[in-house]
Every structure is written in structure tokens, then in C-alpha cells.
Design a protein around this motif. Structure first.
Motif, PDB file in Angstrom:
ATOM      1  N   MET A 303       7.712  25.502  10.170  1.00  0.00           N
ATOM      2  CA  MET A 303       8.043  24.753  11.372  1.00  0.00           C
ATOM      3  C   MET A 303       6.786  24.058  11.873  1.00  0.00           C
ATOM      4  SD  MET A 303      11.136  25.438  11.303  1.00  0.00           S
ATOM      5  CE  MET A 303      11.516  24.375  12.677  1.00  0.00           C
ATOM      6  N   ARG A 304       6.882  22.763  12.087  1.00  0.00           N
ATOM      7  CA  ARG A 304       5.721  21.970  12.479  1.00  0.00           C
ATOM      8  C   ARG A 304       6.011  21.191  13.768  1.00  0.00           C
ATOM      9  NH1 ARG A 304       2.529  20.376   8.100  1.00  0.00           N
ATOM     10  NH2 ARG A 304       1.178  19.396   9.680  1.00  0.00           N
ATOM     11  N   ILE A 305       4.978  21.020  14.571  1.00  0.00           N
ATOM     12  CA  ILE A 305       5.053  20.153  15.748  1.00  0.00           C
ATOM     13  C   ILE A 305       3.643  19.690  16.064  1.00  0.00           C
ATOM     14  CG2 ILE A 305       4.857  22.088  17.378  1.00  0.00           C
ATOM     15  CD1 ILE A 305       6.668  20.503  19.298  1.00  0.00           C
ATOM     16  N   TRP A 306       3.506  18.439  16.430  1.00  0.00           N
ATOM     17  CA  TRP A 306       2.184  17.942  16.805  1.00  0.00           C
ATOM     18  C   TRP A 306       1.832  18.461  18.191  1.00  0.00           C
ATOM     19  CZ3 TRP A 306       0.301  12.662  14.707  1.00  0.00           C
ATOM     20  CH2 TRP A 306       0.501  12.622  13.316  1.00  0.00           C
ATOM     21  N   VAL A 307       0.549  18.549  18.433  1.00  0.00           N
ATOM     22  CA  VAL A 307       0.074  19.267  19.616  1.00  0.00           C
ATOM     23  C   VAL A 307       0.440  18.557  20.917  1.00  0.00           C
ATOM     24  CG1 VAL A 307      -1.826  20.362  18.401  1.00  0.00           C
ATOM     25  CG2 VAL A 307      -2.178  18.136  19.490  1.00  0.00           C
ATOM     26  N   TYR A 308       0.468  19.372  21.977  1.00  0.00           N
ATOM     27  CA  TYR A 308       0.582  18.836  23.331  1.00  0.00           C
ATOM     28  C   TYR A 308      -0.765  18.231  23.729  1.00  0.00           C
ATOM     29  CZ  TYR A 308       5.069  21.126  24.287  1.00  0.00           C
ATOM     30  OH  TYR A 308       6.381  21.496  24.280  1.00  0.00           O
ATOM     31  N   ASN A 309      -0.703  17.232  24.584  1.00  0.00           N
ATOM     32  CA  ASN A 309      -1.928  16.592  25.064  1.00  0.00           C
ATOM     33  C   ASN A 309      -2.395  17.295  26.333  1.00  0.00           C
ATOM     34  OD1 ASN A 309      -3.626  14.533  26.571  1.00  0.00           O
ATOM     35  ND2 ASN A 309      -3.340  13.506  24.609  1.00  0.00           N
ATOM     36  N   SER A 310      -3.572  17.866  26.275  1.00  0.00           N
ATOM     37  CA  SER A 310      -4.087  18.617  27.428  1.00  0.00           C
ATOM     38  C   SER A 310      -4.645  17.695  28.506  1.00  0.00           C
ATOM     39  CB  SER A 310      -5.176  19.594  26.976  1.00  0.00           C
ATOM     40  OG  SER A 310      -6.288  18.889  26.437  1.00  0.00           O
ATOM     41  N   GLY A 311      -4.503  16.376  28.307  1.00  0.00           N
ATOM     42  CA  GLY A 311      -4.957  15.429  29.317  1.00  0.00           C
ATOM     43  C   GLY A 311      -3.854  14.921  30.217  1.00  0.00           C
ATOM     44  N   PHE A 312      -2.608  15.367  29.946  1.00  0.00           N
ATOM     45  CA  PHE A 312      -1.509  14.973  30.827  1.00  0.00           C
ATOM     46  C   PHE A 312      -0.385  15.987  30.676  1.00  0.00           C
ATOM     47  CE2 PHE A 312       2.258  12.726  32.273  1.00  0.00           C
ATOM     48  CZ  PHE A 312       1.792  12.057  33.394  1.00  0.00           C
ATOM     49  N   PHE A 313      -0.279  16.875  31.657  1.00  0.00           N
ATOM     50  CA  PHE A 313       0.793  17.863  31.643  1.00  0.00           C
ATOM     51  C   PHE A 313       1.101  18.291  33.070  1.00  0.00           C
ATOM     52  CE2 PHE A 313      -3.165  20.211  31.048  1.00  0.00           C
ATOM     53  CZ  PHE A 313      -3.071  21.230  31.982  1.00  0.00           C
ATOM     54  N   TYR A 314       2.350  18.699  33.271  1.00  0.00           N
ATOM     55  CA  TYR A 314       2.822  19.201  34.562  1.00  0.00           C
ATOM     56  C   TYR A 314       2.890  20.714  34.452  1.00  0.00           C
ATOM     57  CZ  TYR A 314       5.994  19.871  38.590  1.00  0.00           C
ATOM     58  OH  TYR A 314       6.560  20.272  39.773  1.00  0.00           O
ATOM     59  N   ILE A 315       2.262  21.406  35.401  1.00  0.00           N
ATOM     60  CA  ILE A 315       2.208  22.861  35.340  1.00  0.00           C
ATOM     61  C   ILE A 315       2.638  23.452  36.677  1.00  0.00           C
ATOM     62  CG2 ILE A 315      -0.274  22.862  35.919  1.00  0.00           C
ATOM     63  CD1 ILE A 315      -0.497  25.334  34.012  1.00  0.00           C
ATOM     64  N   ARG A 316       3.558  24.407  36.614  1.00  0.00           N
ATOM     65  CA  ARG A 316       4.100  25.040  37.813  1.00  0.00           C
ATOM     66  C   ARG A 316       3.281  26.276  38.170  1.00  0.00           C
ATOM     67  NH1 ARG A 316       8.478  27.463  36.842  1.00  0.00           N
ATOM     68  NH2 ARG A 316       9.262  27.512  38.977  1.00  0.00           N
ATOM     69  N   PRO A 317       3.270  26.673  39.457  1.00  0.00           N
ATOM     70  CA  PRO A 317       2.481  27.833  39.891  1.00  0.00           C
ATOM     71  C   PRO A 317       3.179  29.155  39.575  1.00  0.00           C
ATOM     72  CG  PRO A 317       3.565  26.867  41.796  1.00  0.00           C
ATOM     73  CD  PRO A 317       3.888  25.971  40.624  1.00  0.00           C
TER      74      PRO A 317
END
Length: 429
Positions: A303-317
Motif C-alpha cells: 500500500m502506497r501513498i505520497w506524503v502529507y505536506n507539513s507546510g499546510f495542514f489543519y489540526i484540531r486540539p
């Protein structure tokens, strides 16, 4: 005759008695009027007064001494109680912090228990849904009261865009906040890592936050390059989450064309844009590995997936989100590793012997709405249909000539210049 005289004498006797009484009363009134203190007074009126005065003086002096001693004792008692009160307040503060941590864990545990551990029957086929959205943490304003007050003014719906910037990215930052203002996004904040950026933002009416210096950590932000600042952002971001705010973390090499908050799902701990450039790479695919020496078992499915970009993400508390930030910040500091690689490893690696994986829910953003520069320059600009679509943001993450490409994105999507993207190659030179 005798009888008559007796009757006459009896007639005059009451008149004499009444007259005597009247004279006595009048005489008394006269004496009271002229001698109000009486006819007789003490032989030495001053001696009595003096004795009373001396007595009062002695009493007053004795009372004063006793009162002074009492005041001193009371002051001593108050000082002692004040010291004990300060110590108790410190202990209460420590206990409150521990209680807060317990409550946060209890909140998450109770939610998980009610959703997973409570015995219940499964619904009809196709209707069963597992738990995806973790509960938010209990906000803790004591973590950073100054930042908490600022966020109350800037954030909308307990969420905002946050970017870190130093003077090395000043020109890109200007394109960044200009695009945000053009779209009309009010809830954004720049974490200024040096005074030059702080003053620059103030001059352009951009909301800023400057951290208090703490043991040289901010030196990285002031003098470090992109990767150093990227590692720092995970530590800074933690405070926002502890205060109860969801954050859309943004690098400054991004052009905003729509309001991103209108296109979020908010059903996961982390909702991130992808570095993938098509449906397979962005959203995952089954990659078959061929090993001929294995004969019948030569094909292995991966199973393959290209990485998430750590320069643009929404993160909940949430607790998993904060654990993610802690893990990444710790590893980047210890291993001198690339934050994006660590960010993805912690999100995707499962639990296995010797390692406890992170149980965080994640969602991949639409790659045509939240577009990286590889998608734009390699595919979209060459497709007549795709080029008509207006993305939410364009992240110039694949190319080092960031500023001219950002300006070209503005010319193409905002000013309608059809050939604005044509001079640039697909990749970097």
C-alpha cells in the motif's frame, strides 16, 4: 351657733393646706432655678476631678501598651498566615495542573469507552460507522495568558490560520498576507520570529504574535533557514492547541485564492494537503512488488501513498494531535531529521514490537482545491478544463524559485493573465 362655727372652720381648713402646698412648690422651683447644682457642694471640687483625670490617664496608658502588644501579635500572625497561604496557593496550582491533565485523559477515555466499549448491537449492513473524531482537550489559558487573550480577538469559531516568519521570507510573506486580505479572511496570525518582521507586519496592519525569549530557542527562528523554522513550528503550535484552538498551519510560500475554512471537513485530528500529483499518489494505491526469485509468490501487494505536506495542514486540539506535535518536535531536535518525513512517519507507521503507533485520525485534502506546485505546473496549466478551476490555495512547495512563481499564480488566477504560468519549466533548473 356652735355648729355653725364648726362648719365655718371646716370650710376654711382645706384652703390653708392648698395654699401651703402651692407656696412650697413655688419655693422649690425658685431654689432649682437659682441653685441648679444644689445648695451644698464638695469642699474641694477640683480634687475629685483630678482623681478621675489621673485614673483615666493611668487607664489610658495601660490600654495603649496592651493594644500595641496585641497589634504586634496580630501582625506577626498575619505574616505567618500570609506565608502559609502563598505555599498553599502554589500547591493548589500544581494540583490544578495535574487535575487538568487527568480530566483531559478522562474526557478522551470516556468518549472512547462510550463509543467502543459499551455493548450494543451492530446496525444493518452498510450503516455501521466507527469513531473518527476525537474529543477536544479542555482549554488551559494558564499555558500562555497573553496568547490566549490575543486569540480571543483574532480567531473566529476557535480556529485561525497561523504562519511563522522571519526576515528571510519577508517578500514571500507580503504576497502571502496580501492574498489573504484580498480574499477577505479575517482570522489569521503571523508568529513573528524577529523584530524586523514584527515591525513589517505592524506597518501593513497584519496581526502578529511575538514569543517571549526562552533559553535560546527563538535563536533558531531568527537565524535559521526553512527547515529549522519548520521544526520550531511544532513546538509553537502546541500552545495554540492547549488553549483550545484549531489551527490551519501555513507556510508563507502559499497564495490564497478562496477562504479555506469554507472547504474543511473537521472530522479528523489532522487534515492535510498532499504532495501527490494524481489520484493514486495523493489518495493511495495498491503497488505490486515483483520478486521473480520467489516463483509462485513473486508478487507482493504493498500500500502506497505520497506524503502529507507539513507546510499546510489543519489540526484540531485533541490529545492525539498534541501527542503528534510532541513526537515530531522531540525527534527533529534529537535526530536532526527533516520535519516532514518525521511528521508522516508518526502519522502512518502502525504499532509494532518496540513501537507504539499514534492513534490519530487523518484526512487528505482535495488535491485540486489545495494544490501543490507540481500539480499546477506539470498538469493543470496544460489542461484546458483543469485550468478553468479556481483552487482554494496554491502551495509553491516543489520549486525553489518561489517568489516569481507566487506572483505568476496571482497574475493567472486573480488578474486573468492567461500566459502568466507559461515561462516556468515543469520542475526546477
Amino acid at each position: 351657733m356652735a355648729v355653725g362655727r364648726r362648719e365655718k372652720g371646716q370650710t376654711f381648713r382645706p384652703s390653708r393646706i392648698a395654699a401651703a402646698i402651692t407656696i412650697g412648690v413655688l419655693g422649690g422651683c425658685i431654689l432649682v432655678f437659682f441653685f441648679p447644682h444644689g445648695l451644698f457642694s464638695p469642699s474641694d471640687p477640683g480634687s475629685s476631678t483630678q482623681r478621675v483625670s489621673i485614673s483615666r490617664s493611668e487607664s489610658t496608658g495601660s490600654d495603649a501598651c496592651q493594644s500595641h502588644e496585641k497589634v504586634e501579635r496580630l501582625m506577626s500572625d498575619i505574616t505567618s498566615l500570609s506565608e502559609k497561604n502563598e505555599e498553599l496557593m502554589k500547591q493548589i496550582g500544581v494540583l490544578k495542573g495535574k487535575l487538568r491533565s487527568v480530566e483531559q485523559g478522562k474526557d478522551g477515555a470516556q468518549t472512547q469507552y462510550s463509543a467502543l466499549a459499551e455493548p450494543r448491537k451492530a446496525g444493518p449492513f452498510g450503516t455501521v460507522k466507527g469513531l473518527r473524531t476525537n474529543p477536544t482537550v479542555l482549554p488551559d489559558d494558564s499555558v500562555n495568558p497573553r496568547l490566549a487573550k490575543l486569540l480571543e480577538e483574532v480567531a473566529i469559531g476557535k480556529e485561525l490560520i497561523v504562519a511563522l516568519a522571519n526576515s528571510n521570507v519577508k517578500d514571500m510573506l507580503e504576497v502571502w498576507f496580501t492574498s489573504i486580505k484580498r480574499v477577505g479572511i479575517p482570522n489569521y496570525l503571523v508568529v513573528a520570529l524577529d523584530d524586523e518582521i514584527a515591525n513589517f507586519c505592524k506597518q501593513n496592519d497584519v496581526p502578529i504574535y511575538q514569543r517571549d525569549p526562552d533559553n535560546g530557542i527563538d535563536t533558531v527562528g531568527k537565524t535559521g533557514g526553512n527547515h529549522a523554522v519548520s521544526g520550531l513550528k511544532f513546538r509553537i503550535l502546541r500552545e495554540f492547541l492547549q488553549l483550545g484552538y484549531s489551527v490551519l498551519l501555513s507556510d508563507v510560500d502559499i497564495v490564497y485564492l478562496q477562504n479555506p475554512f469554507d472547504h474543511l471537513y473537521r472530522d479528523s485530528d489532522v487534515e492535510s494537503m498532499s504532495d501527490g500529483h494524481n489520484n493514486m499518489t495523493a489518495y493511495g494505491y495498491n503497488d505490486v512488488f515483483d520478486e521473480p526469485s520467489m516463483g509462485w509468490a513473486r508478487y507482493a501487494h504493498t500500500m502506497r501513498i505520497w506524503v502529507y505536506n507539513s507546510g499546510f495542514f489543519y489540526i484540531r486540539p485533541t490529545l492525539p494531535s498534541i501527542e503528534l506535535l510532541d513526537r515530531v518536535a522531540d525527534r527533529v531536535a534529537r535526530e536532526n531529521a527533516w520535519d516532514q518525513a518525521v511528521f508522516n512517519e508518526e502519522l502512518f507507521f502502525p504499532s509494532h514490537p518496540g513501537y507504539d503507533g499514534l492513534y490519530a485520525a487523518r484526512r487528505t485534502m482535495d488535491m485540486y482545491q489545495f494544490m501543490n506546485s507540481k500539480v499546477l505546473f506539470k498538469t493543470v496549466r496544460k489542461d484546458p478544463n483543469l485550468s478553468k478551476l479556481k483552487p482554494v490555495i496554491v502551495h509553491v512547495n516543489y520549486h525553489p524559485d518561489k517568489l516569481p512563481r507566487m506572483k505568476a499564480v496571482v497574475e493567472f488566477y486573480v488578474n486573468g493573465k492567461k500566459d502568466a504560468l507559461q515561462p516556468f519549466p515543469d520542475g526546477s533548473q
